[in-house]
Structure formats: structure tokens, C-alpha cells
Motif scaffolding. Structure first.
Motif, PDB file in Angstrom:
ATOM      1  N   THR A  58       0.819  -1.150  -0.071  1.00 15.62           N
ATOM      2  CA  THR A  58       0.063  -0.028  -0.039  1.00 15.62           C
ATOM      3  C   THR A  58       0.872   1.225  -0.088  1.00 15.62           C
ATOM      4  OG1 THR A  58      -1.773  -1.304   1.065  1.00 15.62           O
ATOM      5  CG2 THR A  58      -2.099   0.976   1.333  1.00 15.62           C
ATOM      6  N   ALA A  59       2.034   1.125   0.793  1.00 11.29           N
ATOM      7  CA  ALA A  59       2.887   2.295   0.590  1.00 11.29           C
ATOM      8  C   ALA A  59       3.353   2.501  -0.822  1.00 11.29           C
ATOM      9  CB  ALA A  59       4.112   2.111   1.702  1.00 11.29           C
ATOM     10  N   VAL A  60       3.828   1.317  -1.600  1.00 15.29           N
ATOM     11  CA  VAL A  60       4.079   1.600  -2.834  1.00 15.29           C
ATOM     12  C   VAL A  60       2.906   2.245  -3.531  1.00 15.29           C
ATOM     13  CG1 VAL A  60       4.803   0.420  -4.961  1.00 15.29           C
ATOM     14  CG2 VAL A  60       5.859  -0.215  -2.735  1.00 15.29           C
ATOM     15  N   LEU A  61       1.745   1.591  -3.266  1.00 13.26           N
ATOM     16  CA  LEU A  61       0.645   2.246  -4.129  1.00 13.26           C
ATOM     17  C   LEU A  61       0.465   3.640  -3.910  1.00 13.26           C
ATOM     18  CD1 LEU A  61      -2.396   1.326  -5.577  1.00 13.26           C
ATOM     19  CD2 LEU A  61      -3.326   1.351  -3.331  1.00 13.26           C
ATOM     20  N   LEU A  62       0.663   3.965  -2.806  1.00 13.15           N
ATOM     21  CA  LEU A  62       0.389   5.563  -2.645  1.00 13.15           C
ATOM     22  C   LEU A  62       1.805   6.516  -2.588  1.00 13.15           C
ATOM     23  CD1 LEU A  62      -2.117   4.961   0.426  1.00 13.15           C
ATOM     24  CD2 LEU A  62      -2.428   5.588  -1.944  1.00 13.15           C
ATOM     25  N   GLY A  63       2.535   5.878  -3.173  1.00 13.49           N
ATOM     26  CA  GLY A  63       3.958   6.672  -3.293  1.00 13.49           C
ATOM     27  C   GLY A  63       4.673   7.063  -2.069  1.00 13.49           C
ATOM     28  N   ALA A  64       4.480   5.893  -0.946  1.00 19.89           N
ATOM     29  CA  ALA A  64       4.884   6.358   0.349  1.00 19.89           C
ATOM     30  C   ALA A  64       6.008   5.962   0.852  1.00 19.89           C
ATOM     31  CB  ALA A  64       3.632   6.631   1.407  1.00 19.89           C
ATOM     32  N   LEU A  65       6.957   5.426  -0.072  1.00 22.43           N
ATOM     33  CA  LEU A  65       8.288   4.839   0.607  1.00 22.43           C
ATOM     34  C   LEU A  65       9.024   5.952   1.175  1.00 22.43           C
ATOM     35  CD1 LEU A  65       9.157   1.970  -2.070  1.00 22.43           C
ATOM     36  CD2 LEU A  65       8.112   1.798   0.028  1.00 22.43           C
ATOM     37  N   PRO A  66       9.765   5.579   2.143  1.00 22.84           N
ATOM     38  CA  PRO A  66      10.862   6.529   2.588  1.00 22.84           C
ATOM     39  C   PRO A  66      11.752   6.963   1.643  1.00 22.84           C
ATOM     40  CG  PRO A  66      11.177   4.487   3.608  1.00 22.84           C
ATOM     41  CD  PRO A  66      10.209   4.261   2.914  1.00 22.84           C
ATOM     42  N   PRO A  67      12.296   8.303   1.964  1.00 23.05           N
ATOM     43  CA  PRO A  67      13.242   8.832   1.010  1.00 23.05           C
ATOM     44  C   PRO A  67      14.564   8.085   0.839  1.00 23.05           C
ATOM     45  CG  PRO A  67      12.523  10.541   2.464  1.00 23.05           C
ATOM     46  CD  PRO A  67      11.949   9.312   2.846  1.00 23.05           C
ATOM     47  N   GLU A 116       6.423   5.197   7.099  1.00 26.44           N
ATOM     48  CA  GLU A 116       6.713   5.955   7.696  1.00 26.44           C
ATOM     49  C   GLU A 116       6.209   7.508   6.855  1.00 26.44           C
ATOM     50  OE1 GLU A 116      11.129   6.092   7.694  1.00 26.44           O
ATOM     51  OE2 GLU A 116      11.017   4.114   8.665  1.00 26.44           O
ATOM     52  N   ILE A 117       5.397   8.285   7.610  1.00 28.91           N
ATOM     53  CA  ILE A 117       5.034   9.599   6.892  1.00 28.91           C
ATOM     54  C   ILE A 117       5.822  10.777   7.516  1.00 28.91           C
ATOM     55  CG2 ILE A 117       3.121  11.044   6.110  1.00 28.91           C
ATOM     56  CD1 ILE A 117       2.893   7.813   5.323  1.00 28.91           C
ATOM     57  N   SER A 118       6.373  11.631   6.695  1.00 28.00           N
ATOM     58  CA  SER A 118       7.003  12.530   7.175  1.00 28.00           C
ATOM     59  C   SER A 118       6.393  14.023   6.441  1.00 28.00           C
ATOM     60  CB  SER A 118       8.511  12.500   6.897  1.00 28.00           C
ATOM     61  OG  SER A 118       8.822  12.788   5.418  1.00 28.00           O
ATOM     62  N   SER A 119       6.840  15.053   6.615  1.00 27.87           N
ATOM     63  CA  SER A 119       6.678  16.330   6.103  1.00 27.87           C
ATOM     64  C   SER A 119       6.984  16.173   4.576  1.00 27.87           C
ATOM     65  CB  SER A 119       7.140  17.755   6.787  1.00 27.87           C
ATOM     66  OG  SER A 119       8.545  17.387   6.812  1.00 27.87           O
ATOM     67  N   SER A 120       8.027  15.571   4.267  1.00 26.94           N
ATOM     68  CA  SER A 120       8.437  15.387   2.784  1.00 26.94           C
ATOM     69  C   SER A 120       7.827  14.416   2.124  1.00 26.94           C
ATOM     70  CB  SER A 120       9.968  15.128   2.844  1.00 26.94           C
ATOM     71  OG  SER A 120      10.292  13.979   3.188  1.00 26.94           O
ATOM     72  N   THR A 121       6.759  13.539   2.620  1.00 24.86           N
ATOM     73  CA  THR A 121       6.141  12.450   1.917  1.00 24.86           C
ATOM     74  C   THR A 121       5.298  13.247   0.899  1.00 24.86           C
ATOM     75  OG1 THR A 121       5.864  11.105   3.792  1.00 24.86           O
ATOM     76  CG2 THR A 121       4.547  10.440   2.110  1.00 24.86           C
ATOM     77  N   THR A 122       5.090  13.057  -0.372  1.00 23.22           N
ATOM     78  CA  THR A 122       4.281  13.684  -1.334  1.00 23.22           C
ATOM     79  C   THR A 122       3.548  12.420  -2.017  1.00 23.22           C
ATOM     80  OG1 THR A 122       6.175  14.024  -2.214  1.00 23.22           O
ATOM     81  CG2 THR A 122       4.697  15.715  -2.366  1.00 23.22           C
ATOM     82  N   PHE A 123       2.445  12.074  -1.743  1.00 19.22           N
ATOM     83  CA  PHE A 123       1.637  10.910  -2.215  1.00 19.22           C
ATOM     84  C   PHE A 123       1.468  10.967  -3.803  1.00 19.22           C
ATOM     85  CE2 PHE A 123      -0.208  11.284   2.373  1.00 19.22           C
ATOM     86  CZ  PHE A 123       0.423  10.334   2.642  1.00 19.22           C
TER      87      PHE A 123
END
Ligand SMILES: Nc1nc2c(c(=O)[nH]1)N[C@@H](CNc1ccc(C(=O)N[C@@H](CCC(=O)N[C@@H](CCC(=O)N[C@@H](CCC(=O)O)C(=O)O)C(=O)O)C(=O)O)cc1)CN2
Ligand SMILES: [Zn+2]
Length: 755
Positions: free
Chosen positions: A76-85, A126-133
Motif C-alpha cells: 500500500t505504501a508503494v501504491l500511494l508513493g509513500a516509501l521513505p526517501p 513512515e510519513i514525514s513532512s517530505s512525503t508527497t503521495f
């Protein structure tokens, strides 16, 4: 929007393969023995075989996108573009995915934690301020296309935005759930893409709605599903809940314009469902076949429950209560079951058959399935009257043990007696129990099972392992030694195999995390210890050294948590039976001269009920069962326990109530914070905070361990501190273990010199 109601389904399926083919294929890929093309081909074969089986069994809506190379939250993290930097630089999709799952030499993996109250572990996004979905739907679209090409009525499954965010971890002060509005356009886009690709229904999983993770679940539901339902170009939406009751989220969901709701009627109850008027326009997916346990369904009782629901919804479909990820594939693969016991059970394939039977009865009437109902009634009657299930002798003994008390002498008195007996140095060093489970060890066990070697030869080899592990620990200079657990296939299964009342399966593999699997034993009857289970191993290990060797046992709560439990008596009753068997073992170890006995309870947190109001009662019986298992020994015998895999917050006072003399506890990843938590509730016994993380192949440096120890000494006086790794070493390699422990002992000497 389409979506003809269906009648028989399951919320998801196992994916590791009936023979653990996926485990072997992924591990071969990691080892560089195969390439991606081979791995993808095997994965497709497994998926196609699974789809064909569910279709042939008679389900008329079949979940897809339930496959995973590692974990559905990571997917799901991959689906939503939310892998950590930190993994973004890895160019290859699959290698980036595996890097997030298990780390590389350079990057740390995502954290892993328990999926609700199961023994399945998910990776924590991991969701951070730099996460852009951003949306990356290739996997779900490919799996949908694959199923449609086979002519299968496929229903894609995705984890919903509420659950995704509530189970994620905020980094740099971000509260993940505050990012909900950013995800909604992505889910809308996903819905329209799924519709274009041919999906009639989509299943959106929201198990977080059965917990207390948020104080306004109804508000979240209204926002999210009110909005998603407004999309016009979309499949029909089924929101799936499992592992408990939806409570106030149910009327909120029913008030939106989604088309279906899945409820867990095993963990939850049917009454509230019948009282939500807005359900009358919806498909109700009734999770009445237990997806978490292996007992045969009481078909007659289920039909009665389903009958009460028929008027509450526009239509009712029969389903498992959750994905069958949590049960083994099929009873067909068990040859060691007697026919009676077999007739009481249903694994994954048998559960699907039960769903189809119940759906047939709803459609064509009870008479259409009368043979199945008869067979079921006979099996349930046999189970109720089987002498293995109830044994008055065992029950009387346990009542006597409970009466004898669950309290030991005062802690200070015990400490004095133990100090005198053991004479250990200040801040003693030890390990948690297991040493690497090498392939020679597993091969020896496989050879024993295949009758290629006899018990004598097997035990000779295991004694050889014990001897080399003792020699290694003496060489390293550890203070309290262990025998290394080479003779144990698993810390729960090993005991279950030696206790009456348990059945240990041959092939009942269930995914625990990634490629790691377990075979949960089946607790079906009253528990009796046939003979001492560990004494000869510990005795042998102690004969090889002058340093103390710890006895090593698994506690009653953990044995329960990692088994399929009885559904015909309360958990506390089963816990006391197991506790009584463990108590007998501690008494025998003590009589054999063993001065330190560790009783592991890593699953104490895992069984914690999902709703806060149910937690105190659980913690009371869990603590009492542990104390029942450890209170039979003298004050001079030192009881250790070990806890890992969790944020301990909600169970911290229970840890103190266990009243172990020494508690070793996972702490490296939380930077020793757990020590402050223990102080805050007045814990005054000894503690061994893990000074390095054993889940990673990295060897910790001396300086890091010294820093951890100094931090620990800020919180705990030296007289109460032990030094040990975070957990057992069975999944690590011998080289890593030796190097890490050498550094641990060096760090201990440095810190002792400073005292
Ligand atoms: N039950 C349980 N739950 C737990 C834990 C745990 O230790 N036990 N720890 C936590 C994390 N979970 C874990 C779960 C599994 C493993 C693990 O290493 N599992 C092994 C299997 C362990 C086992 O049962 N081993 C058996 C069977 C081994 C095996 O696969 N043998 C081969 C043949 C031998 C070979 O050539 O290797 C075969 O049968 O095909 C044995 O040693 O006897 C694996 O998946 O590889 C580790 C951690 C939480 N939950
Ligand atoms: Zn552990």
C-alpha cells in the motif's frame, strides 16, 4: 457504477504457497541464485492456481491483489508513493521494495510490528513532512487483469486510507492521519482506473475501525466514504472490517452511499447489524466463518444467525471473517491427524467450502445441504464428548495449584538469596536463549522426520551444537550462559509437541512476516505434561561449564498467542492449564540444580484486546498465568522473563506485576525509553534492556553499545542492570553473532570499569 450483489466470498487468501514455494523463491532471489523473471513466473503460477481453486470451489466474487512479495502494508505504501526517501535512490522497483522491507548494508528497513492482535507482522510506513503521495496502481491493475483473463469474477482489495494512516508512523512530528485529505483524490483516481480495467466491485479494508486508535472513527468514515462514494465512474465499494465490532463506525458507514459492508460476526455480534436501518439498501458481507482459527464451523448455528440478518440488508453474502492468511492452506496436507480430530477442523480450503455450503443453504434452503449439516452436527457432538477435551483429573490439579498461590517471597528477600547463591559480577552479561538455527540443525531435524537418522543420532548432533555454543560463550566471556535452543524447531511448537492436548501440524504453515513462517499448534484438549521437557538439555549444558546456565521456557500467554486456541472455554482457563505444565517444569529444573530459569513472554502485548475496556481483564489473567507458572520455586531461584516486539506502553504495569526477578526487554530501537517507563510505574526488580537490535544483520560497534549502556545507567542503578541483546539470535548468522557479542562483552568491561 455497477456491482451486482454476490453471495459467497472470502476477504483474502494466503499467498506463501501450499508448499511455501514463495518463501523458497524469494529467498533464492535474495541469495542471487535466481533472477526476477524466475521469481515473477513462480509468483504468477501461485496466484493463478489460487484463483482457479477459489473459483472452482464456487465463490462468486474472488479477492485479488491479495498476493504480496512481502507484506500488504508495504504494497500500500508503494501504491500511494509513500516509501521513505532513503530507498528512493534504488532504481529497480523490486529491489527498492525489498530494501524497504529488510534493509541493505546502507539503508535501514521500515519497522515491523504486529498486525492487530495476530502473529502476522506488517511493515510500518513512515510519513514525514517530505512525503508527497502519488498513485502507482500497476500491481493491483496487473493482478486484476490476470484474474479477468482467467474468467474469474475478481474483486480487487486495497487497504483503505484510514487504516493506512492510523497504522503508519509519523516522522519529524507529522501526524499521519492529518494527511487524510491528500489521499482521497488518489483513491478516487484508483477507483476510476479499476473501473476502466473491468472491476465491478472493489474491497477497501478498514480494520482500524474496530480499534480505539482514533477518537472519532465515525467522523473519519463520513469524510472518507462520503467523498469516495460521490465518485461516479467507479466500481461498487465494499468496505471491509474485521477482528472486531465496528460500533459507531457502522451506522456512519451505512449512511454513506457505498454499496457494501463486511462485518466480522465471529469477533463481533450480529445484533447491532440488525439495528442499522440504512443497511437495508446495501450488500452485507457476513463474516461468519472464522478466518483466524481452525475449528469447523457450526453450520446450523451460522444459518440461524444469517437468518436474523436477512431482513436487515438488501442482500447478504457469506464470507470468512477475515483473510485466510492466518490459517494453513488445507487439511489435505496433514497425514498425522486421526479421523476424529480431523473432523473437528477446517483450514483455508475447508473454510471456503463452508462459505459455499452456507451460501447454498441461503439460496436453495437448508434441505439442499442436509448432508453437510448432518456431518457437521456429528463432528461437533463428537468433539463435545471426547475424553481428550475434558479431563477432571487435570482440572483438579490446576485448581490446587491456583489455590497454592501465585505469589513468591518479597522481592528484596529473593534478591538477597539469589545474590548469595549466584555470586554474579555487577551488570552481568547474558543472551536471550537461541543461537543461530543453522542449516545443519534444520537438516538434522528434517532427516529425523524422514527416518534417515534415529533419535539417538539426532540428539548426539544437537548435543554437539550445545557443546559448541557453550564453548563459544565461555570464549566470549559471557556471565550467564544458555544452551542455545538448537533442539527446538520453534519456541512454541517445541513445547506443544510434548504436551497432551496439543496437536502439532506437519504442514500447517502460516506466514509470520516476509518469508518467515510458523506452524501454530492446535490446542484442542486439556493440557497435561507427559514428562520433563527441557531438563536433560539444560543439565547437559550445565555439565560442560562452571558458569550458570539458564533454564529456558516459553510462558503460557505466548504459547496461547502462537497456537490455534480452544473456542469452547475462556482463554484464561487454557492459560492456567498451560501455566500449570510450565510450573511443573520449573520445579523439575530447580530440583536438577538449575539456579536461573527464564520464562519468555514476548506475546504479552500481542494478545492485548483491541478495545481499551477489555484490556484490564486480559492483563489480570495473563499476569496471573505467568505467576502461576513461576511461583513454584524457592526464593533463591532467579526467574527471568523476556519481552520483545512491541511498544510496551499499554502493558507496562503488567510487566512489573509479572514480578520476575530479571526482565530482559527490547529497547535498542526505542533508545532505552522503556526504562523511564518502567521507572515511572515503580518497577524495582532487575532489567536487561536490549543493547542492540538483532533484527538487522549489522554488527553493533563497541562505542554504540557503551553509549546505550551509559544511557541505561542514567535510568537504572548498576545493581539492577543486566546487559543482553534485544532478542534471541536464531535468525542471525554465526559470524554476526560472534562479532556482535564480542563487542557487547568489551562494552560491558568498559562500563564496569567506570562504576
Ligand atoms: N511461533 C512463533 N511466532 C513468533 C516467533 C517465533 O519464534 N515463533 N517470533 C516472532 C517473529 N516470527 C518469526 C517467525 C518465524 C521464524 C522462522 O525462522 N521460521 C522458520 C521456520 C522455523 C521452523 O519451524 N523450523 C523447523 C522446520 C524448518 C524447515 O523449514 N525445514 C525444511 C528442511 C530443512 C532445511 O533444509 O532447511 C523443510 O521442512 O522443508 C525446524 O527447524 O525443524 C522459517 O520460516 O524458515 C522467525 C521469526 C514472533 N512470532
Ligand atoms: Zn524476543
Amino acid at each position: 457504477m455497477t456491482g451486482t450483489p454476490f453471495t459467497a466470498t472470502t476477504l483474502g487468501s494466503a499467498r506463501i504457497g501450499p508448499n511455501r514455494q514463495l518463501k523458497r523463491a524469494v529467498e533464492a532471489y535474495w541469495a542471487g541464485r535466481t533472477d526476477q523473471a524466475q521469481l515473477h513466473a513462480l509468483a504468477a503460477d501461485l496466484r493463478v492456481a489460487g484463483l482457479r481453486e477459489l473459483h472452482a470451489a464456487g465463490l462468486d466474487s474472488i479477492p485479488v491483489n491479495t498476493f504480496s512479495f512481502y507484506d500488504q502494508m508495504l504494497d500500500t505504501a508503494v501504491l500511494l508513493g509513500a516509501l521513505p526517501p532513503r530507498v528512493a535512490g534504488i532504481a529497480d522497483d523490486l529491489d527498492r521494495y525489498f530494501a524497504a522491507a529488510r534493509g541493505t548494508g546502507r539503508v535501514a528497513p521500515l519497522e515491523m510490528t504486529k498486525w492487530f492482535d495476530t502473529n502476522y507482522h506488517y511493515l510500518v510506513p513512515e510519513i514525514s513532512s517530505s512525503t508527497t503521495f502519488s498513485l502507482h496502481p500497476d500491481k493491483v491493475l496487473d493482478e486484476l487483469t490476470e484474474a479477468l483473463a482467467l474468467g474469474v469474477p475478481a474483486r480487487p482489495v486495497v487497504i483503505g486510507p484510514i487504516t493506512f494512516l492510523l497504522l503508519s508512523k509519523g516522522v519529524d512530528g507529522t501526524a499521519p492521519i492529518d494527511r487524510l485529505d491528500e489521499l482521497l483524490p488518489l483513491y478516487r483516481e484508483l477507483l476510476s482506473t479499476l473501473r476502466e480495467t473491468g472491476a465491478d466491485w472493489v474491497q477497501i479494508d478498514e480494520p482500524a475501525l474496530v480499534t480505539d486508535l482514533h477518537d472519532d472513527p465515525a467522523g473519519l468514515v463520513t469524510r472518507v466514504y462520503g467523498e469516495l462514494a460521490r465518485a461516479t465512474d467507479r466500481p461498487a465499494i465494499l468496505v471491509a472490517s474485521y477482528f472486531g465490532d465496528l460500533r459507531e463506525a457502522l451506522p456512519a458507514l451505512a449512511a454513506t452511499d457505498i454499496e457494501g459492508i463486511a462485518v466480522d460476526l465471529v469477533r463481533g455480534t450480529a445484533d447491532p447489524v440488525a439495528s442499522v436501518p440504512a443497511l437495508t439498501s446495501k450488500l452485507l458481507v457476513a463474516g461468519i466463518v472464522n478466518g483466524r482459527n481452525i475449528w469447523r464451523n457450526d453450520l446450523s448455528a451460522s444459518l440461524a444467525t444469517l437468518a436474523t440478518l436477512l431482513g436487515s440488508a438488501a442482500s447478504v453474502a457469506v464470507s470468512t471473517s477475515c483473510s485466510t492468511l492466518h490459517v494453513p492452506y488445507s487439511l489435505d496436507r496433514e497425514s498425522g491427524l486421526d479421523d476424529t480430530l480431523r473432523s473437528w477442523l477446517a483450514f483455508g480450503a475447508e473454510k471456503v467450502a463452508e462459505v459455499v455450503t452456507l451460501a447454498t443453504a441461503l439460496r436453495d434452503g437448508r434441505d439442499s445441504v442436509d448432508q453437510a449439516l448432518d456431518a457437521c452436527a456429528r463432528a461437533l457432538a463428537a468433539r463435545r464428548s471426547d475424553p481428550r477435551v475434558h479431563d477432571d483429573g487435570i482440572r483438579e490439579r490446576i485448581a490446587a495449584a491456583v489455590d497454592a498461590g501465585v505469589a513468591r517471597g518479597p522481592a528484596a528477600q529473593r534478591r538477597a538469596a539469589q545474590d548469595e547463591r549466584l555470586g554474579l559480577p555487577v551488570v552481568p552479561t547474558t543472551t536471550i536463549g537461541s543461537y543461530p538455527q543453522t542449516s545443519e540443525i534444520r537438516r538434522a531435524r528434517a532427516a529425523l522426520r524422514a527416518n534417515e537418522i534415529g533419535v539417538d543420532e539426532y540428539e548426539r548432533r544437537m548435543r554437539g551444537e550445545v557443546a559448541s555454543i557453550i564453548a563459544l560463550q565461555e570464549d566470549l566471556g559471557l556471565d550467564v550462559l544458555v544452551h542455545g535452543e538448537p533442539e527446538r524447531n520453534d519456541m512454541v511448537q517445541y513445547f506443544a509437541e510434548q504436551l497432551d492436548g496439543f496437536f502439532a501440524t506437519e504442514n500447517g504453515w502460516v506466514q509470520s512476516y516476509g518469508t518467515r513462517c510458523v506452524r501454530p499448534p492446535i490446542l484442542y484438549g486439556d493440557v497435561r505434561r507427559r514428562h520433563p521437557m527441557t531438563v536433560t538439555w539444560i543439565d547437559y549444558a550445565q555439565s560442560l561449564t562452571d558458569r550458570p546456565v539458564k533454564g529456558m521456557l516459553t510462558g503460557p500467554v505466548t504459547i496461547l498467542a502462537w497456537s490455534f486456541v480452544r473456542d469452547d472455554q475462556p482463554l484464561w482457563d487454557s492459560a492456567n492449564q498451560i501455566a500449570s505444565a510450565i510450573r511443573d517444569e520449573t520445579v523439575d529444573l530447580e530440583a536438577a540444580g538449575v539456579g536461573i530459569i527464564q520464562v519468555d513472554e514476548p506475546a504479552l502485548r500481542e494478545l492485548l484486546p483491541l478495545r481499551a475496556e477489555d484490556q484490564p481483564a486480559y492483563l489480570r489473567w495473563a499476569v496471573d498465568a505467568f505467576r502461576l507458572s513461576t511461583a513454584g520455586v524457592a526464593d533463591a531461584t532467579q526467574i527471568h522473563t523476556h519481552l520483545c516486539y512491541s511498544e510496551f506502553g499499554a502493558v507496562i504495569s503488567a510487566i512489573a506485576d509479572l514480578d520476575a526477578d530479571v526482565t530482559s526487554i527490547e529497547a535498542a530501537r526505542s533508545h532505552m525509553e522503556v526504562l523511564d517507563d518502567l521507572n515511572s510505574i515503580g518497577y524495582a526488580n532487575s532489567v536487561g534492556p536490549g543493547v542492540y537490535d538483532i533484527h538487522s544483520p549489522r554488527v553493533p560497534e563497541v562505542g554504540e553499545i557503551v553509549a546505550s549502556l551509559r544511557a541505561a545507567l542514567d535510568a537504572v542503578p548498576a545493581q539492577r542492570l543486566w546487559i543482553n541483546p534485544d532478542c534471541g539470535l536464531k535468525t542471525r548468522s554465526t559470524d554476526e553473532v560472534e562479532a556482535s557479542l564480542r563487542n557487547l562483552v568489551t562494552a560491558a568491561h568498559i562500563v564496569r570499569a567506570e562504576l
